[in-house]
Design an enzyme around this catalytic site. Structure first.
Site, mmCIF file in Angstrom:
data_model
loop_
_atom_site.group_PDB
_atom_site.id
_atom_site.type_symbol
_atom_site.label_atom_id
_atom_site.label_comp_id
_atom_site.label_asym_id
_atom_site.label_seq_id
_atom_site.Cartn_x
_atom_site.Cartn_y
_atom_site.Cartn_z
ATOM 1 N N GLU A 1 -6.388 6.768 -1.259
ATOM 2 C CA GLU A 1 -6.415 5.551 -0.436
ATOM 3 C C GLU A 1 -6.909 4.353 -1.251
ATOM 4 O O GLU A 1 -6.329 3.274 -1.195
ATOM 5 C CB GLU A 1 -7.298 5.758 0.800
ATOM 6 C CG GLU A 1 -6.598 6.458 1.925
ATOM 7 C CD GLU A 1 -5.306 5.748 2.319
ATOM 8 O OE1 GLU A 1 -5.373 4.755 3.058
ATOM 9 O OE2 GLU A 1 -4.231 6.162 1.877
ATOM 10 N N HIS B 1 0.835 -1.204 0.000
ATOM 11 C CA HIS B 1 0.000 0.000 0.000
ATOM 12 C C HIS B 1 0.873 1.258 0.000
ATOM 13 O O HIS B 1 0.638 2.194 -0.766
ATOM 14 C CB HIS B 1 -0.911 -0.047 1.242
ATOM 15 C CG HIS B 1 -1.771 1.155 1.437
ATOM 16 N ND1 HIS B 1 -3.091 1.195 1.040
ATOM 17 C CD2 HIS B 1 -1.508 2.375 1.988
ATOM 18 C CE1 HIS B 1 -3.599 2.387 1.346
ATOM 19 N NE2 HIS B 1 -2.661 3.123 1.919
ATOM 20 N N GLU B 2 1.900 1.264 0.834
ATOM 21 C CA GLU B 2 2.781 2.423 0.925
ATOM 22 C C GLU B 2 3.560 2.650 -0.376
ATOM 23 O O GLU B 2 3.665 3.778 -0.859
ATOM 24 C CB GLU B 2 3.769 2.237 2.086
ATOM 25 C CG GLU B 2 3.155 2.466 3.435
ATOM 26 C CD GLU B 2 2.506 3.835 3.499
ATOM 27 O OE1 GLU B 2 3.198 4.838 3.304
ATOM 28 O OE2 GLU B 2 1.290 3.900 3.733
ATOM 29 N N HIS C 1 1.461 4.240 -2.988
ATOM 30 C CA HIS C 1 1.335 5.709 -2.890
ATOM 31 C C HIS C 1 2.496 6.381 -3.644
ATOM 32 O O HIS C 1 2.304 7.387 -4.319
ATOM 33 C CB HIS C 1 1.393 6.163 -1.426
ATOM 34 C CG HIS C 1 0.077 6.116 -0.702
ATOM 35 N ND1 HIS C 1 -1.057 6.743 -1.157
ATOM 36 C CD2 HIS C 1 -0.278 5.537 0.477
ATOM 37 C CE1 HIS C 1 -2.056 6.553 -0.292
ATOM 38 N NE2 HIS C 1 -1.605 5.811 0.708
HETATM 39 ZN ZN LIG Z 1 -2.634 5.120 2.338
#
Ligand SMILES: [Zn+2]
Length: 260
Positions: A181, A119-120, A123
């Site tokens: 997100e 997830h990071e 981003h």
């Molecule tokens: Zn996030």
């Protein structure tokens, strides 16, 4: 509406249009080199300000997972484990990954930590910090922003640090938008699955995180990466695709065995 017209106008004038990995159009004008420099500077600051963990098992565990994931995304990444009991992990432009020991202790297995790291990294790959900064600063502030990273009390420093997604570390919260997100959730799921981690564990992880943030442990992560009620259903809807990637990874012998 006006923002959209404004952004569109900028696109034409400055060719500030980009497309994210999921095909979403983005308004981006910060040069990537400056964003990378900012990430680098912020990471260096954190390494001097925060205790770095010397726990070899944790370092090996986190590196094992991060390497498997970044093999899918490409690039050289630096990974640091911070001795900090709060539940947090972050990734910065310039390919930097930080994981707190609190989060390592929380996860049940490699796949759950892979969900957070995926997830990071998503981003960063999707240039979300750049997009956040492009929405909030004037064109001529690029160089000043790089310098401002080292001065978290100045207004520009706060903007730079919060846009990078590490504001919580300094008590300045700028949550990622729902769009960012969702994008990081879906893309992160693909990254972890392609690396050979079980994507179904992402759902367990997010539930665990939400639960933990209600308790005693400070969950910095949830303040900058807000959970929304569609997160689990979005992930579930994308699961068949991710499971296909997971199967392909296993078939090509990508079977990480990272243990803590
Ligand atoms: Zn996030």
């Amino acid at each position: 509406m006006f923002n959209k017209i404004f952004a569109l106008l900028f696109c034409f004038l400055l060719t500030a249009c980009a497309t994210s990995p999921t095909g979403r159009s983005q308004f981006i004008y910060m040069p990537d080199a400056q964003m990378n420099q900012m990430g680098l500077q912020a990471f260096d600051n954190l390494k001097t300000e925060k205790p770095v963990s010397k726990d070899r098992r944790y370092i090996r565990f986190v590196n094992c997972i991060a390497q498997a994931i970044t093999r899918e995304t490409g690039g050289d990444w630096e990974v640091v484990v911070f001795a900090d009991d709060s539940l947090n992990a972050f990734a910065l432009p310039g390919n930097k990954i930080g994981v707190h020991t609190g989060l390592i202790k929380l996860v049940d297995n490699q796949d759950q930590l892979a969900a957070v790291i995926g997830h990071e990294v998503a981003h960063v790959i999707s240039r979300h910090s750049n997009e956040r900064m492009s929405q909030k600063t004037a064109l001529n502030q690029g160089v000043a922003l790089v310098a401002a990273v080292s001065n978290p009390t100045s207004a520009l420093g706060q903007l730079a640090i919060s846009s990078l997604g590490i504001g919580a570390q300094y008590g300045i919260i700028l949550p990622f938008s729902r769009t960012h997100e969702s994008e990081a959730d879906i893309l992160g799921l693909d990254f972890m699955a392609k690396a050979g981690f079980d994507p179904r564990q992402s759902i367990n992880l997010w539930q665990k995180m939400a639960q933990a943030s209600k308790g005693q442990q400070p969950a910095e992560f949830m303040s900058t990466h807000p959970s929304h009620d569609t997160r689990i259903s979005d992930l579930s809807a994308h699961m068949p695709t991710a499971l296909e990637y997971y199967k392909q990874a296993q078939a090509s012998n990508k079977r990480p065995r990272c243990t803590k």
